[in-house]
Structure formats: structure tokens, C-alpha cells
Design a protein around this motif. Sequence first.
Motif, PDB file in Angstrom:
ATOM      1  N   GLY A   1      63.748 -46.850  32.413  1.00  0.00           N
ATOM      2  CA  GLY A   1      62.416 -46.260  32.386  1.00  0.00           C
ATOM      3  C   GLY A   1      62.305 -44.941  31.649  1.00  0.00           C
ATOM      4  N   LEU A   2      63.396 -44.445  31.079  1.00  0.00           N
ATOM      5  CA  LEU A   2      63.391 -43.195  30.318  1.00  0.00           C
ATOM      6  C   LEU A   2      63.496 -43.532  28.840  1.00  0.00           C
ATOM      7  N   THR A   3      62.597 -42.964  28.031  1.00  0.00           N
ATOM      8  CA  THR A   3      62.563 -43.257  26.599  1.00  0.00           C
ATOM      9  C   THR A   3      63.180 -42.109  25.811  1.00  0.00           C
ATOM     10  N   TYR A   4      64.050 -42.468  24.893  1.00  0.00           N
ATOM     11  CA  TYR A   4      64.717 -41.505  24.012  1.00  0.00           C
ATOM     12  C   TYR A   4      64.434 -41.884  22.568  1.00  0.00           C
ATOM     13  N   ARG A   5      64.266 -40.866  21.727  1.00  0.00           N
ATOM     14  CA  ARG A   5      64.090 -41.098  20.294  1.00  0.00           C
ATOM     15  C   ARG A   5      65.259 -40.450  19.562  1.00  0.00           C
ATOM     16  N   PHE A   6      65.713 -41.145  18.538  1.00  0.00           N
ATOM     17  CA  PHE A   6      66.834 -40.682  17.727  1.00  0.00           C
ATOM     18  C   PHE A   6      66.360 -40.581  16.284  1.00  0.00           C
ATOM     19  N   TYR A   7      66.528 -39.410  15.698  1.00  0.00           N
ATOM     20  CA  TYR A   7      66.089 -39.143  14.335  1.00  0.00           C
ATOM     21  C   TYR A   7      67.307 -38.856  13.470  1.00  0.00           C
ATOM     22  N   SER A   8      67.225 -39.316  12.222  1.00  0.00           N
ATOM     23  CA  SER A   8      68.299 -39.078  11.269  1.00  0.00           C
ATOM     24  C   SER A   8      67.675 -38.830   9.901  1.00  0.00           C
ATOM     25  N   LEU A   9      68.104 -37.765   9.249  1.00  0.00           N
ATOM     26  CA  LEU A   9      67.580 -37.412   7.929  1.00  0.00           C
ATOM     27  C   LEU A   9      68.713 -36.850   7.093  1.00  0.00           C
ATOM     28  N   THR A  10      68.834 -37.362   5.884  1.00  0.00           N
ATOM     29  CA  THR A  10      69.821 -36.832   4.945  1.00  0.00           C
ATOM     30  C   THR A  10      69.087 -36.313   3.721  1.00  0.00           C
ATOM     31  N   LEU A  11      69.279 -35.025   3.434  1.00  0.00           N
ATOM     32  CA  LEU A  11      68.691 -34.385   2.267  1.00  0.00           C
ATOM     33  C   LEU A  11      69.823 -33.843   1.416  1.00  0.00           C
ATOM     34  N   ALA A  12      69.967 -34.410   0.219  1.00  0.00           N
ATOM     35  CA  ALA A  12      71.081 -34.036  -0.663  1.00  0.00           C
ATOM     36  C   ALA A  12      72.379 -34.202   0.111  1.00  0.00           C
ATOM     37  N   ASP A  13      73.077 -33.111   0.404  1.00  0.00           N
ATOM     38  CA  ASP A  13      74.345 -33.189   1.127  1.00  0.00           C
ATOM     39  C   ASP A  13      74.209 -32.830   2.602  1.00  0.00           C
ATOM     40  N   ALA A  14      73.000 -32.490   3.051  1.00  0.00           N
ATOM     41  CA  ALA A  14      72.803 -32.060   4.436  1.00  0.00           C
ATOM     42  C   ALA A  14      72.379 -33.245   5.306  1.00  0.00           C
ATOM     43  N   ALA A  15      73.048 -33.383   6.443  1.00  0.00           N
ATOM     44  CA  ALA A  15      72.715 -34.446   7.400  1.00  0.00           C
ATOM     45  C   ALA A  15      72.136 -33.801   8.651  1.00  0.00           C
ATOM     46  N   LEU A  16      70.909 -34.194   8.999  1.00  0.00           N
ATOM     47  CA  LEU A  16      70.241 -33.674  10.187  1.00  0.00           C
ATOM     48  C   LEU A  16      70.081 -34.800  11.188  1.00  0.00           C
ATOM     49  N   ARG A  17      70.401 -34.520  12.443  1.00  0.00           N
ATOM     50  CA  ARG A  17      70.291 -35.508  13.521  1.00  0.00           C
ATOM     51  C   ARG A  17      69.590 -34.851  14.699  1.00  0.00           C
ATOM     52  N   MET A  18      68.727 -35.617  15.368  1.00  0.00           N
ATOM     53  CA  MET A  18      68.020 -35.074  16.523  1.00  0.00           C
ATOM     54  C   MET A  18      67.831 -36.169  17.563  1.00  0.00           C
ATOM     55  N   GLU A  19      67.943 -35.780  18.820  1.00  0.00           N
ATOM     56  CA  GLU A  19      67.694 -36.687  19.940  1.00  0.00           C
ATOM     57  C   GLU A  19      66.663 -36.027  20.838  1.00  0.00           C
ATOM     58  N   THR A  20      65.641 -36.806  21.227  1.00  0.00           N
ATOM     59  CA  THR A  20      64.608 -36.277  22.109  1.00  0.00           C
ATOM     60  C   THR A  20      64.387 -37.213  23.279  1.00  0.00           C
ATOM     61  N   LYS A  21      63.829 -36.651  24.346  1.00  0.00           N
ATOM     62  CA  LYS A  21      63.433 -37.437  25.511  1.00  0.00           C
ATOM     63  C   LYS A  21      61.915 -37.418  25.535  1.00  0.00           C
ATOM     64  N   VAL A  22      61.301 -38.591  25.703  1.00  0.00           N
ATOM     65  CA  VAL A  22      59.853 -38.708  25.664  1.00  0.00           C
ATOM     66  C   VAL A  22      59.318 -38.735  27.090  1.00  0.00           C
ATOM     67  N   ALA A  23      58.389 -37.823  27.378  1.00  0.00           N
ATOM     68  CA  ALA A  23      57.751 -37.784  28.697  1.00  0.00           C
ATOM     69  C   ALA A  23      56.685 -38.875  28.771  1.00  0.00           C
ATOM     70  N   HIS A  24      56.209 -39.148  29.957  1.00  0.00           N
ATOM     71  CA  HIS A  24      55.204 -40.196  30.149  1.00  0.00           C
ATOM     72  C   HIS A  24      53.899 -39.888  29.420  1.00  0.00           C
ATOM     73  N   ASN A  25      53.617 -38.598  29.183  1.00  0.00           N
ATOM     74  CA  ASN A  25      52.400 -38.225  28.463  1.00  0.00           C
ATOM     75  C   ASN A  25      52.593 -38.246  26.942  1.00  0.00           C
ATOM     76  N   GLY A  26      53.787 -38.619  26.483  1.00  0.00           N
ATOM     77  CA  GLY A  26      54.065 -38.727  25.051  1.00  0.00           C
ATOM     78  C   GLY A  26      54.722 -37.504  24.437  1.00  0.00           C
ATOM     79  N   ASN A  27      54.786 -36.385  25.169  1.00  0.00           N
ATOM     80  CA  ASN A  27      55.445 -35.190  24.641  1.00  0.00           C
ATOM     81  C   ASN A  27      56.950 -35.421  24.556  1.00  0.00           C
ATOM     82  N   GLU A  28      57.560 -34.833  23.540  1.00  0.00           N
ATOM     83  CA  GLU A  28      59.003 -34.963  23.352  1.00  0.00           C
ATOM     84  C   GLU A  28      59.706 -33.654  23.700  1.00  0.00           C
TER      85      GLU A  28
END
Length: 117
Positions: A49-76
Motif C-alpha cells: 500500500g506504499l507507493t515509491y517513485r524512482f527517477y533516473s537521469l543521465t546528463l553528459a557524464d553526470a548520473a542523477l538518481r532519486m527515490e521518493t515516497k508518494v503520500a495518499h494526497n499525491g505529494n512526494e
Amino acid sequence: MTPSWKHLLEQTAAAIREWLQRENHSFAELAELIRHHPDTVRSERTWLGLTYRFYSLTLADAALRMETKVAHNGNERILSLSLHAPRTKAAVYRSYDEESDLSDVVTTPPLAEKTAP
């Protein structure tokens, strides 16, 4: 000039150019970049029942990663965010780390010109 000296001078000049192009961004700014960049890969998983979002972005040589938890109201809530770039120490934000703060500023490779959609 011997080839080895020429190669060493070229490497040094490239390193200086890279160092001069560095930018400063807060983790909050990086999070917005990751969320809104058109090249970001996003996935979502729900466990117990808990929703998590995983983001991945690579710009040139930089790798960015993010993990968020989504609340029931949609806020991360950002749980973790990391930036990995060559020849630099990884910059990592973890929500459970008392010493981490989203307003902490980190040095990044040039990202500004790559943020336009």
C-alpha cells in the motif's frame, strides 16, 4: 616537446576547463531538475500500500538518481538523491541522515544548459 609531455599538458588543460565550468546546486534544485527534465526515466512501485517513485537521469557524464515516497494526497517526499560524476566524489542526500538537508549545496558538472526541454 615529447608526446608524453604534450598529452600531460592536454589532460591538465581539460581538467582546468572542467573545474572552471563547475556549478553549485542545492539538492532541492537537483530534485526539480530530475522531476521535470524530459529525459528522466521514471518508474513507480507499490508495496504493502506504499507507493515509491524512482527517477533516473543521465546528463553528459553526470548520473542523477532519486527515490521518493508518494503520500495518499499525491505529494512526494524525497527519500534519497544522488549525483555521480567522473573524477568527483558522489554527492548524496538521504532523508534519514540527520546531517543531510535538501538546502545543502553541492558542486556539479555543468547542468544549466542541459535543463532546457
